[in-house]
Design an enzyme around this catalytic site. Structure first.
Site, PDB file in Angstrom:
ATOM      1  N   HIS A  21      10.917   1.916  -0.515  1.00 45.77           N
ATOM      2  CA  HIS A  21      10.206   1.081  -1.479  1.00 45.77           C
ATOM      3  C   HIS A  21       9.104   1.872  -2.155  1.00 45.77           C
ATOM      4  CE1 HIS A  21       8.409   0.514   2.519  1.00 45.77           C
ATOM      5  NE2 HIS A  21       7.242   0.432   1.902  1.00 45.77           N
TER       6      HIS A  21
ATOM      7  N   ASP B  44       3.640  -7.431  -2.709  1.00 44.50           N
ATOM      8  CA  ASP B  44       3.293  -7.044  -1.340  1.00 44.50           C
ATOM      9  C   ASP B  44       2.463  -8.178  -0.734  1.00 44.50           C
ATOM     10  OD1 ASP B  44       1.884  -5.846   0.964  1.00 44.50           O
ATOM     11  OD2 ASP B  44       2.744  -3.970   0.234  1.00 44.50           O
TER      12      ASP B  44
END
Ligand code: AMP
Length: 132
Positions: free
Chosen positions: A93, A29
């Site tokens: 996700h 991320d």
């Protein structure tokens, strides 16, 4: 139109790759909650995780389990926290976050790490993943 995460899985947009299989992809991320915060996606484009068909859904979680094992080996921590939010990017996700305390899962407290550290941890996760 392809989502940003489809473009990442296809290699059209750069990412810090952590793991890959035929149908799934994992990458860091870009605004992590904690060092090593990883996202796991199906390559197939589905917006909402609970709209994924049963077979792909089971495969996604099995892949995420393997990524979590690699992540925990690469980034020592008490647990790998798991979350599904999906309010920002319309491509399903799973967030995997190395945590030591509950507050490490605070989505209102995003962090930044230097590119070299991001690359180094992604490489470590990938190496651990490839051992499994
Ligand atoms: P959400 O859809 O609410 O689960 O949040 C999407 C997550 O994707 C956020 O934590 C973002 O920091 C992350 N994100 C957005 N764009 C990128 C990107 N290009 N590379 C890596 N992570 C991203």
């Amino acid at each position: 139109m392809a989502t940003i995460f489809s473009k990442i899985a296809a290699g059209e947009i750069p990412s810090y790759k952590c793991a890959e299989s035929e149908h799934y992809y994992a990458f860091l991320d870009i605004n992590p909650l904690a060092f090593g915060h990883t996202l796991v996606i199906p390559k197939q484009e589905v917006n909402y995780i609970f709209d994924i068909n049963d077979e792909q859904y089971a495969g996604l979680w099995a892949f995420a389990k393997k990524v979590a094992t690699a992540l925990k080996a690469a980034v020592p921590c008490r647990r790998i926290g798991v979350a599904v939010i999906g309010l920002e990017v319309p491509h399903a996700h799973i967030h995997l976050v190395p945590i030591n305390k509950e507050r490490d899962m605070d989505f209102s407290n995003k962090k930044e790490f230097p590119a070299e550290e991001m690359q180094a941890v992604a490489t470590r996760i990938l190496e651990e993943f490839e051992k499994l």
